[in-house]
Design an enzyme around this catalytic site. Structure first.
Site, PDB file in Angstrom:
ATOM      1  CB  CYS A  50      -0.911   0.038   1.219  1.00 46.79           C
ATOM      2  SG  CYS A  50      -1.667  -1.521   1.636  1.00 46.79           S
ATOM      3  CB  CYS A 123      -2.459   1.800   4.244  1.00 40.91           C
ATOM      4  SG  CYS A 123      -2.778   0.113   4.764  1.00 40.91           S
ATOM      5  CG  ASP A 124      -7.288  -0.185   5.866  1.00 42.37           C
ATOM      6  OD1 ASP A 124      -7.003  -0.212   4.660  1.00 42.37           O
ATOM      7  OD2 ASP A 124      -7.788  -1.130   6.474  1.00 42.37           O
ATOM      8  CE  LYS A 125      -7.481   1.583  11.012  1.00 44.05           C
ATOM      9  NZ  LYS A 125      -7.393   0.546   9.991  1.00 44.05           N
ATOM     10  CB  CYS A 195      -6.687  -4.235   0.334  1.00 44.63           C
ATOM     11  SG  CYS A 195      -5.404  -4.722   1.495  1.00 44.63           S
ATOM     12  CD  GLU A 446      -9.226  -3.685  10.215  1.00 39.56           C
ATOM     13  OE1 GLU A 446      -8.642  -4.534   9.527  1.00 39.56           O
ATOM     14  OE2 GLU A 446      -9.556  -2.560   9.793  1.00 39.56           O
ATOM     15  CB  SER A 472     -10.802  -6.502   7.834  1.00 38.48           C
ATOM     16  OG  SER A 472     -10.650  -6.310   6.454  1.00 38.48           O
TER      17      SER A 472
HETATM   18 FE1  FES Z   1      -3.262  -1.329   3.179  1.00 38.58          FE
HETATM   19 FE2  FES Z   1      -5.320  -3.081   3.030  1.00 38.58          FE
HETATM   20  S1  FES Z   1      -5.157  -1.090   2.201  1.00 38.58           S
HETATM   21  S2  FES Z   1      -3.451  -3.254   4.192  1.00 38.58           S
END
Ligand code: FES
Length: 571
Positions: A50, A123-125, A195, A446, A472
């Site tokens: 990511c 990425c997510d955060k 992801c 998660e 997740s």
């Molecule tokens: Fe980075 Fe899923 S978007 S681990």
């Protein structure tokens, strides 16, 4: 108005020669000192798909900024990968990282008086952290998303990161050979990018584009594409325009913009983590957003997109049919979006979409309003004696709207993982995973590994899961997270015992254990808070400052906000 109204405080003041000497020592010319400064923050780091390419994208942003007569000054902050930090030890830092990212960008850009800000995040955060900082600083800003990963493939099977966890479940149950298991691991992530399904990163990217804080079409661009590089180069012109218009994040992050973002998240079947993150971003922007606002959107907006985790397609497939703008255009036609809202282009959402065709029968990724995947939203807020301050369910419709059964209780993710290996989980049970909340985890980890393993074991549609932790964006099935108050704070979830009968009803929005008030009172009197799960460092600071999940797990919630926050009352 001078475009360098912040940086000129030290670049144009004769009494601050040390500041100017340091900037000249860092390679700036006298002419540069008269230009606006743009902080360019990347969460790039090696060791995660990511984030691995973000520093390179930040270089492109710097080139684009320079071409517009601005000075780009790159800096980095951390990024924590949810894909790698699975397991309680590492995952405890994931949500915490959102606050560190926000705080460090705020501190860096605030301390150095940058006139504008570009964040390159992946990425997510990373994304909500960057948005929180931009909202706090309130200087002309935009976000560049690192882009989505390509899909992987092994023996004809399309792969994404969740395929690995599901393969693990099959391995545990002897349904897959070691060779095939390794084959999936070696082919699931074929290069840079976040992801690929409508998991948390892509959910937040789509939400932020809809909020108006990233440029049109950027959220669905693949990480490895010429268009992503061009987006970075173009960022300079957008930033120059934002400076000239003095258009700032809080001019864009209005309550109506959050309404639009919630609509898009719902239509796309996005991640439950968006509830936490949008509430937190709204708080930073001075907008009062609650879980009930999500429920109101869920009550009126259907799920239309056939995207993973519960559907068929990946974000790169959405990109091929026009990306998020095509979805927005279609929703605008349906009257589900407000097109009058300002964006980082300096134009309104409707103006950005003026030449974008809407989606019709030529594709089957986005269903028409007349034939939705789910007639109302998949994100549902459930309340009851297990969650007097609310919980967040992700109900795709495939798993049904009601589940009841006996509880099987685990006090940590590790306990649950062992329980799966020991085949303790049986069809019909409600799996309770507790003491994994914002304070109890700490960091509200998660439950990706156990939920995927349960899926892989073929129990995904036969059990329900409830937790004060998170799920997740890749999780699907009858799952309810963000249970509040969390077990560590003595919430109802702390009082459940194996065999207690639990009823989850997503149509009535209830989550209850079938125990009398007297029995609950007896158990509450006997309950003891466990020791602090961290003794020092950032996790202890987090435990001391984090709000509950219903307030977005923010760490700067003022005391009076707890009093005035309009949370749904306990029943
Ligand atoms: Fe980075 Fe899923 S978007 S681990």
């Amino acid at each position: 108005m001078a475009l360098n109204k912040f940086s000129r405080i030290y670049t144009q003041d004769d009494s601050l020669p040390a500041s100017q000497a340091m900037l000249i020592g860092a390679g700036l010319s006298d002419a540069d000192l008269r230009k606006p400064f743009v902080g360019i923050c990347s969460t790039g780091f090696e060791g995660n798909t990511c984030n691995m390419h973000l520093n390179g994208l930040a270089d492109e942003v710097k080139r684009g900024v320079a071409a517009q007569g601005l000075v780009g000054l790159r800096f980095n902050t951390i990024g924590v990968s949810d894909g790698i930090t699975n397991g309680n030890a590492g995952m405890r830092f994931s949500l915490v990282s959102r606050e560190i990212i926000a705080d460090s960008i705020e501190a860096m850009a605030g301390a150095h008086y940058y006139d504008a800000l570009a964040t390159v995040v992946g990425c997510d955060k990373n994304m909500p952290g960057a948005l929180i900082a931009m909202a706090r600083l309130n200087r002309p800003s935009l976000m560049v998303y690192g882009g989505t990963i390509k899909g992987g493939e092994f023996k004809g099977q399309q792969l994404n990161i969740v395929s690995c966890f599901e393969a693990y479940g099959k391995k545990v149950n002897g349904q897959i050979s070691d060779e095939d298991y390794q084959g999936i691991i070696h082919n699931a992530c074929p290069g840079p990018g976040a992801c690929g399904g409508m998991y948390t990163a892509n959910t937040m990217a789509a939400a932020i584009e809809t909020l108006g804080m990233s440029v049109p079409a950027s959220s669905s661009l693949p990480a490895e594409s010429a268009a992503k590089v061009q987006e970075c180069l173009d960022a300079g012109a957008y930033l120059r325009n934002l400076l000239e218009l003095d258009l700032k994040p809080r001019d864009i992050l209005t309550r109506e913009a959050f309404e639009n973002a919630m609509v898009v998240i719902t239509v796309l079947g996005g991640s439950t983590n968006a509830v936490l993150h949008l509430i937190a971003i709204a708080h930073a922007a001075g907008v009062h957003l609650t879980m009930e606002d999500f429920q109101a959107v869920s009550n009126r907006v259907p799920v239309l997109a056939d995207l993973k985790p519960s559907g068929k397609y990946l974000m790169e497939d959405l990109s091929k049919i026009g990306g998020v703008p095509a979805v927005q255009r279609t929703l605008l036609n349906y009257g589900l979006l407000n097109g009058d809202l300002m964006t980082v282009t300096g134009r309104t959402l409707a103006e950005n979409l003026a030449n974008v065709p809407s989606l019709g029968a030529e594709q089957d990724l986005l269903r028409p309003l007349s034939n939705p995947i789910k007639a109302d939203g998949h994100i549902q807020m459930l309340y009851g004696n297990l969650a007097t301050k609310g919980s967040v369910a992700k109900i795709s419709g495939k798993e049904g709207l009601r589940f009841e059964g006996p509880a099987i209780v685990f006090n940590s993710e590790e306990e649950l993982n062992q329980g799966i290996i020991d085949h303790k989980i049986k069809a019909g049970q409600v799996v309770v995973i507790r003491y994994v909340g914002p304070k109890g985890g700490p960091g509200m980890p998660e439950m990706l590994k156990p939920t995927s393993a349960i899926m892989g074991a073929g129990l995904g549609d036969k059990v329900a899961l409830i937790t004060d932790g998170r799920f997740s964006g890749g999780t699907h099935g009858f799952v309810i997270g963000h249970v509040c108050p969390e077990a560590f704070d003595g919430g109802g979830i702390a009082l459940v015992q194996d065999g207690d009968w639990i009823i989850l009803d997503a149509s009535a929005n209830t989550i209850d254990v079938q125990l009398s008030k007297d029995e609950l009172a007896v158990r509450r009197a006997a309950w003891q808070r466990p020791p602090l799960p961290a003794k020092q460092g950032v996790l202890l600071k987090y435990i001391r400052t984090v709000s509950d999940a219903s307030h977005g797990c923010i760490t700067d919630l003022a005391e009076e906000d707890y009093v005035t926050a309009d949370l749904s009352p306990a029943r």
